[in-house]
Design a protein around this motif. Structure first.
Motif, mmCIF file in Angstrom:
data_model
loop_
_atom_site.group_PDB
_atom_site.id
_atom_site.type_symbol
_atom_site.label_atom_id
_atom_site.label_comp_id
_atom_site.label_asym_id
_atom_site.label_seq_id
_atom_site.Cartn_x
_atom_site.Cartn_y
_atom_site.Cartn_z
ATOM 1 N N HIS A 219 -41.073 29.771 -6.222
ATOM 2 C CA HIS A 219 -41.966 28.886 -6.957
ATOM 3 C C HIS A 219 -41.823 27.429 -6.542
ATOM 4 O O HIS A 219 -42.200 26.525 -7.298
ATOM 5 N N HIS A 220 -41.292 27.205 -5.347
ATOM 6 C CA HIS A 220 -41.195 25.874 -4.737
ATOM 7 C C HIS A 220 -40.391 24.897 -5.582
ATOM 8 O O HIS A 220 -40.647 23.698 -5.566
ATOM 9 N N ARG A 221 -39.400 25.389 -6.325
ATOM 10 C CA ARG A 221 -38.488 24.504 -7.054
ATOM 11 C C ARG A 221 -37.441 23.942 -6.096
ATOM 12 O O ARG A 221 -36.865 22.905 -6.335
ATOM 13 N N THR A 222 -37.216 24.684 -5.023
ATOM 14 C CA THR A 222 -36.298 24.237 -3.984
ATOM 15 C C THR A 222 -36.863 24.656 -2.630
ATOM 16 O O THR A 222 -37.576 25.653 -2.532
ATOM 17 N N THR B 86 -30.264 32.150 1.026
ATOM 18 C CA THR B 86 -29.525 32.612 2.205
ATOM 19 C C THR B 86 -28.988 31.448 3.030
ATOM 20 O O THR B 86 -28.041 31.628 3.795
ATOM 21 N N LYS B 87 -29.583 30.249 2.886
ATOM 22 C CA LYS B 87 -29.156 29.097 3.677
ATOM 23 C C LYS B 87 -28.315 28.106 2.890
ATOM 24 O O LYS B 87 -27.982 27.049 3.390
ATOM 25 N N GLU B 88 -28.023 28.429 1.654
ATOM 26 C CA GLU B 88 -27.145 27.565 0.869
ATOM 27 C C GLU B 88 -26.063 28.429 0.224
ATOM 28 O O GLU B 88 -26.199 29.636 0.129
ATOM 29 N N ASP B 89 -25.033 27.798 -0.204
ATOM 30 C CA ASP B 89 -23.931 28.526 -0.825
ATOM 31 C C ASP B 89 -24.173 28.609 -2.324
ATOM 32 O O ASP B 89 -23.558 27.901 -3.113
ATOM 33 N N TYR B 90 -25.109 29.487 -2.703
ATOM 34 C CA TYR B 90 -25.456 29.634 -4.120
ATOM 35 C C TYR B 90 -24.411 30.483 -4.819
ATOM 36 O O TYR B 90 -24.130 31.593 -4.409
#
Length: 132
Positions: free
Chosen positions: A74-77, A82-86
């Protein structure tokens, strides 16, 4: 053969042939979640944002998208999980899909699906009766 027929004649089971063709032509695979749903990006929306979509693993049910991927869809980020350490916070519960309509759905005491009597209403609530 069964999977091909499902894709030809149903829209709720995985992906349709149109979605498969669009994904093949325009889609760039971004990642996959723990449920097996695959996320894509490619092209632009009419608002000038990158078009993002998901190919569900099984039935198409929007509640199968976990919170980390929901923000990206939803384009919040702009950064996919996969590309950040969530990492989920300690107070966050694991994701569960919507169980409405299934045998795992919540059924309160006194409902049609659960035997027993409905609890009496207490407090300041007065039930409406005709003629009052």
């Amino acid at each position: 053969m069964k999977q091909l027929l499902l894709q030809l004649f149903t829209w709720w089971n995985g992906q349709t042939m149109g979605t498969r063709f669009f994904t093949w032509r325009n889609g760039k695979r971004v990642g996959e979640d723990e449920f097996g749903n695959v996320y894509y990006e490619g092209g632009m929306t009419s608002f000038g944002l990158p078009r993002r979509w998901v190919i569900y693993n099984g039935y198409a049910e929007a509640s199968k998208i976990s919170a980390d991927w929901h923000g990206w869809m939803h384009h919040r980020t702009d950064v996919p999980p996969t590309k950040e350490d969530y990492k989920a916070r300690e107070w966050q519960k694991p994701h569960r899909p919507n169980y409405t309509g299934s045998s795992l759905a919540y059924r309160p005491q006194g409902s049609i699906a659960v035997p027993g009597e409905r609890p009496r209403v207490t407090g300041d609530y007065d039930a409406w009766t005709p003629g009052n």
